[in-house]
Design a protein around this motif. Structure first.
Motif, short mmCIF file in Angstrom:
data_model
loop_
_atom_site.label_atom_id
_atom_site.label_comp_id
_atom_site.label_asym_id
_atom_site.label_seq_id
_atom_site.Cartn_x
_atom_site.Cartn_y
_atom_site.Cartn_z
N ARG A 138 10.54 7.78 -10.29
CA ARG A 138 10.07 6.62 -11.05
C ARG A 138 10.60 6.65 -12.48
NH1 ARG A 138 4.40 7.03 -10.86
NH2 ARG A 138 4.02 7.38 -13.06
N TRP A 139 10.90 5.47 -13.01
CA TRP A 139 11.33 5.26 -14.40
C TRP A 139 12.75 5.75 -14.68
CZ3 TRP A 139 5.98 7.43 -16.11
CH2 TRP A 139 5.01 6.44 -16.03
N ILE B 298 10.31 1.28 -10.61
CA ILE B 298 8.90 1.33 -11.00
C ILE B 298 8.04 2.07 -9.97
CG2 ILE B 298 9.07 -0.70 -12.47
CD1 ILE B 298 7.76 -2.36 -10.25
N ALA C 95 4.77 -7.39 -9.06
CA ALA C 95 5.85 -6.80 -9.86
C ALA C 95 6.97 -6.30 -8.95
CB ALA C 95 5.30 -5.65 -10.71
N PHE D 176 13.04 -6.60 -18.19
CA PHE D 176 11.75 -6.62 -18.87
C PHE D 176 10.67 -7.20 -17.97
CE2 PHE D 176 8.48 -8.39 -21.55
CZ PHE D 176 8.26 -7.37 -22.44
N PRO D 177 9.48 -6.66 -17.93
CA PRO D 177 8.96 -5.53 -18.72
C PRO D 177 9.17 -4.16 -18.07
CG PRO D 177 7.18 -6.46 -17.43
CD PRO D 177 8.42 -7.25 -17.07
N HIS D 178 10.07 -4.07 -17.08
CA HIS D 178 10.17 -2.83 -16.32
C HIS D 178 11.20 -1.87 -16.88
CE1 HIS D 178 7.40 -4.73 -13.71
NE2 HIS D 178 8.22 -5.72 -13.44
N LYS D 179 10.95 -0.60 -16.67
CA LYS D 179 11.87 0.47 -17.08
C LYS D 179 12.33 1.19 -15.82
CE LYS D 179 13.61 4.29 -18.82
NZ LYS D 179 15.00 4.40 -18.32
N SER E 289 0.73 8.13 -8.49
CA SER E 289 0.69 8.31 -9.93
C SER E 289 1.75 9.29 -10.43
CB SER E 289 -0.69 8.84 -10.32
OG SER E 289 -0.93 8.65 -11.67
N ARG E 290 2.07 10.27 -9.61
CA ARG E 290 2.97 11.33 -10.04
C ARG E 290 4.43 10.88 -9.99
NH1 ARG E 290 5.32 14.79 -6.57
NH2 ARG E 290 6.34 16.56 -7.56
N VAL E 291 5.22 11.33 -10.95
CA VAL E 291 6.66 11.10 -10.91
C VAL E 291 7.27 12.22 -10.07
CG1 VAL E 291 8.78 11.00 -12.28
CG2 VAL E 291 6.68 9.97 -13.16
N ASN F 117 17.46 -2.40 -16.62
CA ASN F 117 16.05 -2.59 -16.92
C ASN F 117 15.78 -4.06 -17.12
OD1 ASN F 117 15.58 0.34 -17.29
ND2 ASN F 117 16.91 0.06 -19.06
N LEU G 281 0.83 -4.84 -8.92
CA LEU G 281 1.97 -4.02 -8.51
C LEU G 281 2.82 -4.68 -7.42
CD1 LEU G 281 3.64 -1.47 -8.63
CD2 LEU G 281 1.99 -0.34 -7.15
#
Lengths: 389, 389
Positions: free
Chosen positions: B150-151, B189, B283, B183-186, B225-227, B181, B280
């Motif tokens: 993620r990210w 996701i 998105a 916007f608003p995503h990096k 939740s974890r990357v 990227n 989510l």
């Protein structure tokens, strides 16, 4: 094995080249190691320094620029080396490196500090008191001190109560503070920092917001495309300002753009932001409104119904906070717990260069310090889903 | 100077500890350097290995676990060392390390590969063919191979046409591919990856979407939740599926949750996602719709009006793609350009362990390789503002 260590270290350094020009100062440590190289290693070293237009002189064991000047010159208090000035400039053609950083203590620890020095002489400055508010007053271009690069979480800030006001990580309840990720956002969604030589006076009741100042320099969000470096000093245009009321205090957020950004010429007021970066002002409003909710705090409020005020209002607000700062540093005595030491102002708080260097040298050099593992990376990475009524 | 190098290297390694357990294998390189230490250095080394419940035995020049067993045992093809198995387990109590990674070539280059090996024996496997689709068939828990944490932005994927199907970075127009990227995503996701032992058959016209398969294993987005780490194999529950039509091909996106996630017990179907992670799914829809627009491509389309289908539909789809994969690997001859080599399947594509190791060893070991600087970090960092009509 020795060779492998150098290789590994070089590779780590090289991988960081693109993002961190400052890491080059560490290369001095490595380049002193290559005197006993074979042909393969020599070729490797040359390929390593070629991208910065240098060649390694194995006879004199130093790295030379294309003009045959040493890449590194001694001494620097941090690494024993400093980059040759002209190379440092050429490495940063897109930056104006009027200032550099000197990192001290363990990263990710309460000891970590980023001090700011003059780029040309290496003399320490206070990023709050010594960096001029204006980079170019005629063109209304401000200096901005970047505290928090975009997409990061560590809440870094100018330490207003410490000598030379280095950047440090905020501590809340004895723990290093990280802002939470509120979906869909990751960390701070702009480069975040402060305008030097400003102060939000906590004794002053703001007419517009009805609240007192938060005792800090004025905050800036820089909305350019580039991810800035921590401690970097960039030149920005003010485009507007939002009046966050954060736990009852006025906390202005100046909206600004790096003058080098590809859109800078087209961004001249807050309405241009909505045209060119649709949704960003709304996202900024929501970000500040909810960012403390995961930590159990209520939603923040804004003055002006959350509306972003225009450039003129922003510049007036900056000018006011600059005036409060002037009154602060020119007062006959310091009635606050703020540290007003300066190396350039001609007031009673001036200290000389030697004193300033001693203040920095009291802290452990980061080059030798071990960055602390982050206590709970998983907690920092967590995404919170906040829905407001 | 030598000591400084070690210090700096150790500090770099230590800073990565929290995020990358795999870096510990590199410590073997460092720990062999400490035989000529003074008291300060000894203390430093002990403090360094203490967090992993070890002490350094300076007499035998090796790191011992709390049970006085060596932390590292020889040999590993990658570093000359491997972590002691029990320590590796204790370092990864929250992971089930049934598989590990072996990285080859220069990171950020077209040579970079992440091979997957069995965690216990170190035997190479194909993440596509050898990792079972089900981690626990009775409880409908799947294995997922994480390609993209993620990210992050680098478009990493299982190389379906290379022996052992390592993870590599996609190349478009001779350049390493990074997603933009929007916007608003990096970056991505979610943790993005694939389900092993599945195949979207390009000869099969899907009834539901009216399009053919994209010739890849089925994609998964893991919304925990974890990357996750690149190359990690995690256990997931399927919650739903979206049918992206990407440049005319059916490209299923299974929505899944890591079974270790704190919300995993409450997430059992796609409607739970909207309850617990509001926004989510929307998105995700928008992300896939616009993600190629900055590269000059049109907006992507979805079947089912972009609706996410439920768990039952997802499991049916996975089962179909599993069936296509079975037909692929069990065919009497391979009529595709896909590489079907496997170290565990009893079919005609089976290769033995020695052959598999040789495939990996043909590529340069990453521990000695220099990561390539990313060509244009600024372009990767750029945020695009896309508004659809």
């Amino acid at each position: 094995m020795y060779r492998n260590t150098s290789y590994l270290l070089l590779s780590v350094l090289k991988s960081r080249f693109a993002e961190k020009h400052s890491i080059w100062s560490s290369i001095g440590l490595v380049l002193r190691h290559v005197s006993t190289t074979n042909t393969t290693q020599k070729r490797f070293i040359q390929s390593f320094v070629k991208p910065i237009n240098c060649r390694f002189d194995f006879k004199h064991n130093c790295c030379l620029t294309s003009r045959s000047q040493p890449l590194l010159r001694q001494p620097s208090s941090q690494t024993g080396f400093q980059l040759n000035q002209s190379i440092r400039r050429s490495l940063n053609t897109s930056h104006t490196m009027a200032f550099t950083t000197d990192q001290r203590g363990q990263q990710n620890s309460s000891d970590y500090r980023v001090f700011i020095k003059k780029g040309d002489t290496g003399e320490p400055v206070s990023p709050w008191h010594d960096i001029p508010l204006f980079a170019d007053e005629g063109n209304r271009i401000y200096n901005m001190v970047v505290e928090i690069p975009r997409w990061t979480n560590a809440k870094m800030e100018i330490a207003t109560k410490e000598p030379l006001n280095p950047i440090k990580q905020d501590i809340k309840s004895d723990k290093l503070r990280y802002v939470r990720n509120c979906f869909p956002h990751k960390g701070y969604i702009w480069n975040y920092g402060a305008l030097p030589q400003t102060w939000e006076d906590p004794k002053h009741l703001d007419e517009a917001t009805g609240c007192k100042g938060d005792n800090d320099p004025i905050d800036v969000i820089e909305i350019g495309s580039r991810v800035a470096d921590r401690g970097e000093v960039i030149k920005v245009k003010a485009l507007g300002v939002m009046a966050l009321i954060d736990e009852g205090e006025t906390d202005w957020k100046v909206i600004a753009i790096d003058v080098r950004d590809e859109l800078a010429a087209q961004l001249n007021d807050v309405r241009d932001v909505e045209m060119l970066k649709p949704g960003l002002i709304r996202a900024t409003y929501e970000w500040f409104k909810i960012y403390k909710i995961p930590d159990g705090k209520p939603a923040n409020e804004f003055a002006f119904n959350g509306e972003a005020k225009d450039r003129e209002f922003a510049e007036k607000t900056i000018a006011e906070t600059h005036k409060y700062w002037q009154e602060l540093v020119n007062a006959s005595s310091n009635a606050t717990d703020l540290d007003l030491k300066s190396t350039t102002l001609g007031n009673s708080s001036k200290i000389d260069n030697q004193n300033a260097i001693e203040i920095i040298n009291q802290r452990q050099e980061s080059a030798k310090a071990v960055p602390k593992p982050i206590d709970d990376q998983t907690a920092i990475d967590k995404w919170y889903y906040i829905t407001l009524p």
